[in-house]
Design a protein around this motif. Structure first.
Motif, short mmCIF file in Angstrom:
data_model
loop_
_atom_site.label_atom_id
_atom_site.label_comp_id
_atom_site.label_asym_id
_atom_site.label_seq_id
_atom_site.Cartn_x
_atom_site.Cartn_y
_atom_site.Cartn_z
N ARG A 156 0.82 -1.22 0.00
CA ARG A 156 0.00 0.00 0.00
C ARG A 156 0.85 1.26 0.00
N THR A 157 2.14 1.12 0.20
CA THR A 157 3.05 2.26 0.21
C THR A 157 3.58 2.51 -1.20
N GLY A 158 4.34 3.60 -1.37
CA GLY A 158 4.93 3.90 -2.67
C GLY A 158 6.04 2.95 -3.03
N PHE A 159 6.41 2.98 -4.29
CA PHE A 159 7.49 2.10 -4.77
C PHE A 159 8.85 2.64 -4.34
N ARG A 160 9.77 1.73 -4.12
CA ARG A 160 11.15 2.10 -3.91
C ARG A 160 11.70 2.72 -5.21
N ASP A 161 12.84 3.38 -5.11
CA ASP A 161 13.44 4.01 -6.28
C ASP A 161 13.74 3.00 -7.38
N ALA A 183 10.10 4.06 -14.06
CA ALA A 183 9.79 4.95 -12.94
C ALA A 183 8.38 5.53 -13.10
N ARG A 184 8.02 5.90 -14.31
CA ARG A 184 6.68 6.45 -14.53
C ARG A 184 5.59 5.43 -14.20
N LEU A 185 5.79 4.20 -14.64
CA LEU A 185 4.78 3.16 -14.39
C LEU A 185 4.59 2.90 -12.90
N ARG A 186 5.64 3.12 -12.12
CA ARG A 186 5.59 2.86 -10.68
C ARG A 186 5.30 4.12 -9.86
N HIS A 187 5.25 5.28 -10.52
CA HIS A 187 5.16 6.56 -9.80
C HIS A 187 6.29 6.65 -8.77
N ALA A 188 7.48 6.23 -9.21
CA ALA A 188 8.63 6.15 -8.32
C ALA A 188 9.67 7.20 -8.70
N ARG A 189 10.57 7.47 -7.76
CA ARG A 189 11.73 8.30 -8.09
C ARG A 189 12.69 7.50 -8.95
N LEU A 190 13.43 8.22 -9.79
CA LEU A 190 14.48 7.60 -10.58
C LEU A 190 15.82 8.11 -10.06
N ARG A 191 16.63 7.19 -9.58
CA ARG A 191 17.98 7.56 -9.11
C ARG A 191 18.97 7.14 -10.19
#
Length: 300
Positions: A156-161, A183-191
């Motif tokens: 239920r939390t956000g995705f890891r980077d 990253a877009r598909l996961r709504h995640a940060r991109l490192r």
């Protein structure tokens, strides 16, 4: 017709983890999922036919087990399957030609499992025309997400980077696009991680010795990295991008950066000599030491 996410199935724990990951990725990409089992082919002979029949039955049972796993965890995915005849490397590479991406199970330090052993694994990862994602046994949906406030695993939390290991001397659009899209598909940060090492005295000319410990080198690399990423930041303005420039050995830096990632993305140059498959030292280190799913993206 949309190209599917294809996953190699052999009944192992690594394979089943790959099946679950591939099903989730197919939903994220709005693609069908295709399970592929590569079985060894035997010449049709009187004494060989029972063995072939047993192989087909075993393959059917293996695929059914994988189908049940998918239906239990990702019931909404559009699912198909097929048996293909070996050699395993050729069969999987042929399947990959029509895939969005290929997903395989990996044992990491212990090598690959099932049909993916030694030269077969190297051949698939090193020569596949489409991206290949390697998934370790035990990988679960919760592992892609940051822990809940109490530290417990959660979906239920956000995705890891998503972590991208970039080579600024060979920064290719295919690899960058794959990482930004993931990253877009996961709504995640991109490192985005770049590791550099100062030149040695041996490699420098007589007038260049002062450059070895030049503190401006890191700043120059950061500026170069920002320039390379600008067009992609403009194309994906919704993605938070973290730029990391570290002095050190690339393989060591990347393995460390991926320790808390949902996905690691690396590039692999298509070989001019496809009969001699190579994946490069950094990708090799990632295959053997990174615990999160690893995407190897081919590029020119």
């Amino acid at each position: 017709m949309l190209s599917p996410v294809i996953v190699g199935v052999d009944g192992s724990a690594e394979s089943l983890a790959a099946v679950e990951w591939a099903a989730r990725e197919a939903v994220r990409r709005d693609r069908p999922l295709r399970l592929v089992h590569a079985r060894n082919w035997q010449r049709r002979q009187a004494e060989g036919e029972p063995a072939n029949a047993a192989q087909r039955q075993l393959a059917r049972r293996t695929l059914r087990q994988a189908e049940e796993r998918v239906r239990g965890f990702v019931p909404d995915v559009h699912l198909t399957d097929e048996q293909v005849e070996g050699p395993a490397t050729a069969a999987l590479l042929k399947a990959t030609e029509r895939a969005e991406l290929l997903v395989l199970g990996s044992r990491g330090l212990s090598g690959f499992t099932g049909v993916l052993v030694g030269s077969v694994a190297q051949g698939v990862v090193a020569t596949a025309p489409r991206p290949v994602v390697l998934v370790r046994a035990g990988e679960e949906a919760e592992d892609e997400h940051v822990p809940a406030d109490d530290g417990s695993p959660s979906t239920r939390t956000g995705f890891r980077d998503v972590v991208l290991g970039i080579d600024l001397a060979d920064a290719c659009d295919e690899v960058l696009e794959f990482a930004f899209e993931a990253a877009r598909l996961r709504h995640a940060r991109l490192r985005v991680v770049y590791a550099w090492q100062p030149p040695s005295a041996i490699s420098l000319g007589p007038g260049d010795i002062g450059l070895i410990n030049d503190p401006a080198q890191a700043a120059e690399w950061r500026g170069f990295l920002s320039t390379v990423l600008k067009v992609w930041r403009d194309k994906y303005p919704e993605i938070e991008v973290l730029e990391t420039v570290v002095e050190g050995k690339a393989s060591t830096v990347l393995v460390r950066a991926a320790s808390a990632a949902s996905l690691l993305v690396v590039g692999r140059r298509r070989s001019e000599r496809p009969t001699v498959p190579r994946i490069g030292p950094v990708t090799h280190a990632a295959v053997h030491h990174v615990r999160c799913p690893l995407a190897v993206v081919p590029h020119e």
